[in-house]
Design an enzyme around this catalytic site. Structure first.
Site, mmCIF file in Angstrom:
data_model
loop_
_atom_site.group_PDB
_atom_site.id
_atom_site.type_symbol
_atom_site.label_atom_id
_atom_site.label_comp_id
_atom_site.label_asym_id
_atom_site.label_seq_id
_atom_site.Cartn_x
_atom_site.Cartn_y
_atom_site.Cartn_z
ATOM 1 N N GLU A 16 -86.809 -10.891 35.335
ATOM 2 C CA GLU A 16 -85.354 -10.966 35.993
ATOM 3 C C GLU A 16 -84.727 -10.088 35.026
ATOM 4 O OE1 GLU A 16 -84.127 -12.548 38.304
ATOM 5 O OE2 GLU A 16 -86.105 -13.615 38.625
ATOM 6 N N HIS A 29 -87.041 -5.815 40.973
ATOM 7 C CA HIS A 29 -88.253 -6.489 40.509
ATOM 8 C C HIS A 29 -89.396 -5.547 41.319
ATOM 9 C CE1 HIS A 29 -87.240 -10.613 39.489
ATOM 10 N NE2 HIS A 29 -86.441 -10.899 40.616
ATOM 11 N N HIS A 81 -81.283 -6.544 43.772
ATOM 12 C CA HIS A 81 -81.720 -7.420 42.983
ATOM 13 C C HIS A 81 -83.568 -7.204 43.306
ATOM 14 C CE1 HIS A 81 -82.323 -11.108 40.557
ATOM 15 N NE2 HIS A 81 -83.471 -11.324 41.246
ATOM 16 N N GLU A 82 -83.749 -7.444 44.372
ATOM 17 C CA GLU A 82 -85.198 -7.485 44.775
ATOM 18 C C GLU A 82 -85.947 -6.152 44.462
ATOM 19 O OE1 GLU A 82 -86.666 -10.440 44.893
ATOM 20 O OE2 GLU A 82 -84.774 -11.477 45.186
HETATM 21 ZN ZN ZN Z 1 -85.194 -12.443 40.876
#
Ligand code: ZN
Length: 500
Positions: free
Chosen positions: A294, A268, A264-265
């Protein structure tokens, strides 16, 4: 003419240096500042934030922007600087309306409220946080009164995190999701569940860090322009496209959590690492739209990371780093990372019930700002909504209304971004499949970098220069719709849980 632009560039470099100090102090506080060192660091952040605010609302900057906005000067600028001047002028006009003394007390209340929330969460006592929450709600109303006097408060807040969004559009999208997903989840919960007992065990954090490195490299995170730190709540921060930092938290009893936080990170971070270099440290750079941001982290985490084929090229390597998984087949692993459960904590939720966690928070925020529900009644309302959407009731406020930090620093209107991100992902997935071919095949053959390249070219490089609606229109050629996400969910979970 040239001179004014040069002067602006110099001035922006100065602001950028203050911002670097603020980002660095934040990173330091979140990753390694000892408990007793906290206060002084917080003091310093307060000082540099106030200075940065003063610089970015100064008469000098206003004058420079006005000069550059005059027709002749403006026409001579290239597209990037046209964008920067226009955007900065708009932001400055808004920020200048906030009285300096109000801004200072707002920043102070954010810090005080954050501390109260931590204590309230530790003791599971909402009454410790309640007076601060009430004050922040009032101050938020006052603040949007200055910045967006013509907008209804909650719509102004939504627009702050995802420009162009309002509750009318979100209501339509979320209602459609509710209508389709409530019956789907009910069917899943009644179906046969995977056996998770094989996953119990001890997973050394050092081994988990090796897996994290493997996964970050696999999805395309650059360690030349990125670093990794350890923290309580994972987040990503960046100085520019050349220095993007991710954090993670490692649970000794659970290796899957840190794997998906890393992906997830990493999503980003890959976004930020691919923003055009010429945009660095200006308002054109680092993407300020949270729904779009997101959408990228959640695309990697869910659409790619929770696809079985994502793991085909790397599963053996993961197992060699975590021998506890030796007796777990890729099929069993795949079932577990898509195990649907009605659970209390948003961050631990599967991708399907996660939608309800966000819809609940969105409805809570509407209750606060539209229906003016008193603060002391909020825990009860929270629990009622948990019962309505997930058929469970938290046994205390720590696993209920106090679990997230967002409201403690006044980030009202942020939560919907997560689900908007997933809604966009449904649309991006359809477009990618159309242009690159079947995503399962691409992943299985280890060609994930083709997907990353597509995202770099179509989304990442533009940074903040396109609004969310422009991104969707230009990438997908359609209006925002929840239908592709619903199709993705149905197709995946009906097969996974053998519902049809
Ligand atoms: Zn996030």
């Amino acid at each position: 003419m040239k001179e004014t632009l040069e002067e602006l560039k110099e001035y922006l470099e100065k602001i950028a240096k203050y911002n670097r100090v603020i980002i660095l102090l934040n990173w330091d506080m979140e990753t390694c500042t000892p408990k007793l060192g906290f206060d002084k660091q917080a003091d310093a952040i307060g000082y540099f934030s106030a200075e940065a605010f003063r610089l970015s609302t100064s008469d000098k900057l206003e004058k420079l922007l006005e000069q550059l906005s005059e027709k002749e000067e403006y026409d001579s600028l290239d597209e990037t600087w046209k964008f920067i001047v226009k955007r900065m002028k708009r932001d400055l006009d808004k920020d200048k309306r906030i009285p300096a003394d109000f801004y200072e007390s707002y920043v102070r209340e954010q810090a005080v409220s954050g501390n109260a929330w931590r204590e309230a969460k530790n003791k599971s006592d909402f009454s410790i946080f309640a007076p601060h929450l009430e004050k922040l709600i009032e101050m938020t109303k006052e603040k949007t009164g200055y910045t967006d006097p013509d907008k209804e408060v909650y719509d102004a807040l939504l627009d702050q995190y995802e420009e162009g969004m309002n509750s009318e559009i979100i209501d339509g999208l979320f209602e459609e999701l509710k209508k389709e997903l409530i019956p789907l989840v009910q069917k899943i919960i009644q179906a046969k569940q995977p056996d998770d007992s094989k996953f119990k065990g001890y997973y050394d954090p050092d081994d988990q860090k090796k897996v994290q490195k493997l996964l970050l490299e696999y999805i395309g995170f650059s360690f030349d322009a990125g670093a990794v730190g350890e923290t309580e709540h994972p987040f990503t921060t960046n100085f520019s496209s050349k220095d993007v930092r991710v954090t993670n938290h490692y649970y000794e009893q659970d290796a899957i959590s840190a794997m998906f936080s890393a992906i997830h990170e990493g999503g980003h971070a890959i976004f930020e690492q691919h923003v055009k270099e010429e945009f660095d440290e200006t308002v054109a750079g680092s993407c300020c739209y949270m729904g779009i941001h997101e959408s990228q982290s959640r695309f990697y985490e869910n659409i790619l990371g929770r696809n079985k084929n994502f793991w085909v090229p790397v599963y053996d390597k993961v197992v060699s780093l975590l021998p506890q998984l030796q007796n777990i087949s890729l099929d069993e692993f795949y079932r577990e990372i898509n195990h649907v459960r009605n659970s209390f904590i948003r961050c631990d939720a599967d991708e399907l019930t996660y939608c309800f966690h966000i819809i609940l928070r969105y409805e809570m925020e509407k209750a606060i700002f539209r229906d003016h529900v008193p603060v002391e009644e909020l825990p009860k309302l929270w629990n009622e909504k948990m019962q309505e959407y997930l058929q469970i009731t938290p046994k205390n406020d720590a696993e209920g209304i106090l679990q997230d930090m967002h409201w403690s620093d006044g980030s009202f209107g942020y939560f919907p971004s997560y689900l908007l991100g997933s809604i966009y992902d449904g649309m991006f997935l359809e477009k990618i499949s159309e242009e690159l071919g079947d995503i399962d095949t691409i992943l299985k053959e280890g060609r994930i970098q083709e997907i990353t390249k597509w995202l770099n070219e179509n989304i990442h490089q533009y940074g903040s220069t396109r609004t969310p609606q422009e991104v969707i229109h230009e990438v997908c050629g359609k209006e925002v719709s929840a239908k592709p996400l619903i199709r993705y969910f149905k197709e995946k979970y009906e097969k996974l849980y053998e519902l049809v």
